[in-house]
Enzyme design. Sequence first.
Site, PDB file in Angstrom:
ATOM      1  N   HIS A   1       2.488  16.558  -4.192  1.00 55.67           N
ATOM      2  CA  HIS A   1       3.468  16.814  -3.138  1.00 55.67           C
ATOM      3  C   HIS A   1       4.902  16.806  -3.662  1.00 55.67           C
ATOM      4  O   HIS A   1       5.809  17.230  -2.954  1.00 55.67           O
ATOM      5  CB  HIS A   1       3.304  15.807  -1.992  1.00 55.67           C
TER       6      HIS A   1
ATOM      7  N   ASP B   1      -5.955  15.146   5.948  1.00 56.48           N
ATOM      8  CA  ASP B   1      -7.386  15.338   5.812  1.00 56.48           C
ATOM      9  C   ASP B   1      -7.764  15.220   4.348  1.00 56.48           C
ATOM     10  O   ASP B   1      -7.396  14.262   3.679  1.00 56.48           O
ATOM     11  CB  ASP B   1      -7.766  16.703   6.404  1.00 56.48           C
TER      12      ASP B   1
ATOM     13  N   SER C   1       6.809   7.961  -5.496  1.00 59.23           N
ATOM     14  CA  SER C   1       5.668   8.877  -5.450  1.00 59.23           C
ATOM     15  C   SER C   1       5.444   9.528  -6.812  1.00 59.23           C
ATOM     16  O   SER C   1       6.390   9.956  -7.469  1.00 59.23           O
ATOM     17  CB  SER C   1       5.918   9.975  -4.420  1.00 59.23           C
TER      18      SER C   1
END
Length: 372
Positions: free
Chosen positions: A164, A229, A305
């Site tokens: 991401h 998901d 992250s």
Amino acid sequence: MAALSTLILLLCAAKDVMPSSPHWKPTWPSYRVPVILPQSTLNLDKPQFDAEARLEVVSPCGPACHKSSPLPTYEEVKNYLSYETLYANGSLTETEVGIYILSNGGDGSRGRSRTKRQIYGYDSRFSIFGKDFLLNYPFSTSVKLSTGCTGTLVAEKHVLTAAHCIHDGKSYVKGAQKLRVGFLKPRQKDGGKGSNITNSAMPEKMKFQWIRVKRTHVPKGWIKGNANDIGMDYDYALLELKKPHKRKFMKIGVSPPARHLPGGRIHFSGYDNDRPGNLVYRFCDVKDETYDLLYQQCDAQPGASGSGVYVRMWKRQNQKWERKIIGIFSGHQWVDMNGTPQDFNVAVRITPLKYAQICYWIKGNYLDCREG
């Protein structure tokens, strides 16, 4: 039926062997690692690079949600592990892969309106100061991405990070084409090279030296999915630098079960954005796990992250202690635990399949990727 049997073998490839000695020490298990090889490569249109870089990923799907998800089919697994490769000139390819198993075994009240903080009670993070720490292993393996995330050196020219940080699931982020990796180094002291006078009471000022990224690999499991998901299971990417970084790096390894981790703990260092310019180290217990994710409450802020999650265990073959990266810090999750909101920070586990894929990206030869 044959495909289903193969899938079960793939997902059960982690056959750990723990020592039976009464003088037990946490030991790296042996794994049956599958082989993932490119089958075909297709040229894609150049991306627009129009997505906003996100420094965290949020998902309400917690351990129970992931554990209850249906087992992916063999074809779905192959699709998730196929990947896109982004080059520095903006060109883009998609590579389909094949998966093989060699028969010779393995060589509350807070609701959804959370703040940006993911601190659990007392802030247990440690800022790392001084070149004697920052420039030494393992802290020296942590690097900063120009998109604002963290990465970890895993080879002479490769950096492991979160997907991401490069791609929002639909499009590549702004700055991904000219992505750079920053290495902390001391600033030039006043007086030039001949001056070695330092004030021991003050930490030495550091700066980033940047190296351009040559190409980036992102699994289609992230691109095709979404963070709520299956996509979070594939929130990892590998960057290849244009030139070697000449620092010691940390090897990747297959993530052992949480019960086999030393003290049940994990460690990682990153560039949390509430402490600009500082490398921040933390460790904490693993609270829960699925096949693909580790749930923990390590204090973290956006910017961490992409940090490599690692542990130190005994390497029986070499008779020495060795640190390996077993996961990638991804982001934050709100989880409904019997009607009560609970939040976790989440790391993507390096499973045998992901190990085979990432290792092949690095080495380009599956024979060098048989032992996880």
